[in-house]
Write a protein that holds these residues in place. Structure first.
Motif, PDB file in Angstrom:
ATOM      1  N   ARG A  57     -38.851 -53.411   9.191  1.00  0.00           N
ATOM      2  CA  ARG A  57     -39.921 -53.218   8.215  1.00  0.00           C
ATOM      3  C   ARG A  57     -39.392 -52.798   6.849  1.00  0.00           C
ATOM      4  N   TYR A  58     -38.355 -51.947   6.824  1.00  0.00           N
ATOM      5  CA  TYR A  58     -37.928 -51.353   5.555  1.00  0.00           C
ATOM      6  C   TYR A  58     -36.569 -51.845   5.063  1.00  0.00           C
ATOM      7  N   THR A  76     -42.025 -54.428  17.745  1.00  0.00           N
ATOM      8  CA  THR A  76     -43.167 -53.526  17.584  1.00  0.00           C
ATOM      9  C   THR A  76     -42.789 -52.069  17.788  1.00  0.00           C
ATOM     10  N   PRO A  93     -46.475 -58.969  13.027  1.00  0.00           N
ATOM     11  CA  PRO A  93     -46.329 -57.757  12.206  1.00  0.00           C
ATOM     12  C   PRO A  93     -47.676 -57.142  11.876  1.00  0.00           C
ATOM     13  N   GLY A  94     -47.776 -55.854  12.062  1.00  0.00           N
ATOM     14  CA  GLY A  94     -49.012 -55.141  11.762  1.00  0.00           C
ATOM     15  C   GLY A  94     -48.985 -54.493  10.390  1.00  0.00           C
ATOM     16  N   TYR A  95     -48.213 -55.039   9.488  1.00  0.00           N
ATOM     17  CA  TYR A  95     -48.057 -54.475   8.145  1.00  0.00           C
ATOM     18  C   TYR A  95     -47.770 -55.602   7.166  1.00  0.00           C
ATOM     19  N   ASP A  96     -47.975 -55.325   5.906  1.00  0.00           N
ATOM     20  CA  ASP A  96     -47.622 -56.257   4.832  1.00  0.00           C
ATOM     21  C   ASP A  96     -46.330 -55.771   4.196  1.00  0.00           C
ATOM     22  N   LYS A  97     -45.310 -56.600   4.258  1.00  0.00           N
ATOM     23  CA  LYS A  97     -44.000 -56.221   3.730  1.00  0.00           C
ATOM     24  C   LYS A  97     -43.722 -56.940   2.423  1.00  0.00           C
ATOM     25  N   SER A 102     -38.462 -53.969  -0.447  1.00  0.00           N
ATOM     26  CA  SER A 102     -37.555 -53.592   0.638  1.00  0.00           C
ATOM     27  C   SER A 102     -36.129 -53.402   0.138  1.00  0.00           C
TER      28      SER A 102
END
Length: 274
Positions: A57-58, A76, A93-97, A102
């Motif tokens: 994610r990051y 996950t 993915p449960g997020y907007d990247k 990043s």
């Protein structure tokens, strides 16, 4: 490879930005989810899966950064058992990247104590003088720009890679490049591993020039077995970016003081810097 421990190059002001970068990098490392167990060598599968999800994610992923192709499935953080045995669960993915953002977050992530301490050692020794020359605000911007240049440079050379890229190495390499341009004659105390650690005081252009030469060789895959796990190309790009940005400041940079004492085997009479 020589290990720098101190430079003979005093500063005129407190390097608050360098201190802040050191503190933030260490704090982020200590609070990275799932990393404490892996550092202690006692990682469970759950911890590793949690860490992998956090990094995906990051961290910078070259393919995402260049092509803006987000994978349909990502870790996950959960664990499960599949046809090949236990492993990390994948899902949408449960997020907007933001791939561009990043790059910034990845600058403060590290994969282990050696990775962190190596970067922080070089930043501690060489960052204060570059900040002293540039000023606090310009140094902070310079650090970020070098980190972005290193990440984009590496991503362009590995546009199809889906492996996460983390670490302050690219930004710190920019600091080293700037130091080489601004203070090539500054003396640096180093430890040379030769049966025992042998202390030497060498000009910065030798210490940093040797470091850059090794990164350039390693980036080609020669002479190193972990070329696939260390982003040496990012180090090279960051170093060159730091040199180019610092070059206009070179004419107005006062030379470092000439140290007294032998260059080998004995401490100088006066110690300055960090």
């Amino acid at each position: 490879m020589v290990i720098p421990v101190h430079d003979v190059n005093p500063v005129r002001r407190t390097p608050w930005v360098t201190y802040a970068l050191l503190a933030v990098n260490v704090a982020v490392f200590l609070f990275t989810p799932g990393l404490a167990g892996s550092v202690a060598g006692e990682s469970s599968l759950a911890q590793l899966c949690h860490l992998q999800a956090f990094l995906d994610r990051y961290a910078v992923v070259p393919r995402e950064l260049i092509h803006h192709e987000m994978p349909p499935l990502v870790p996950t953080g959960g664990t499960g058992v599949g046809p090949q045995g236990p492993g990390c669960v994948l899902g949408p993915p449960g997020y907007d990247k933001s791939p561009e953002l990043s790059v910034l977050t990845a600058m403060f992530l590290h994969g282990g104590w050696l990775h962190l301490l190596g970067n922080m050692l070089f930043l501690w020794i060489f960052g204060n003088n570059v900040e002293d020359r540039m000023g606090h605000v310009r140094f902070a911007l310079f650090y970020v720009v070098c980190g972005y240049a290193a990440s984009y440079g590496f991503a362009l050379l590995n546009a199809g890679s889906s492996e996460p890229l983390i670490g302050a190495s690219g930004a710190v390499a920019g600091v080293l490049g700037a130091y080489l341009v601004l203070y090539p004659r500054a003396r640096v105390w180093v430890l040379v591993p030769f049966l025992v650690f042998l202390p030497l005081r060498l000009p910065a252009w030798i210490v940093l020039g040797l470091w850059f030469a090794l990164q350039a060789v390693y980036s080609s895959g020669e002479g190193v077995s972990d070329a696939g796990t260390v982003a040496y190309a990012a180090h090279v790009v960051g170093f060159v970016a730091g040199m180019l940005i610092a070059w206009p400041l070179r004419p107005g940079t006062p030379p470092p003081p000439e140290p007294r004492g032998l260059l080998f085997g004995r401490q100088a009479r006066h110690r300055h810097g960090y």
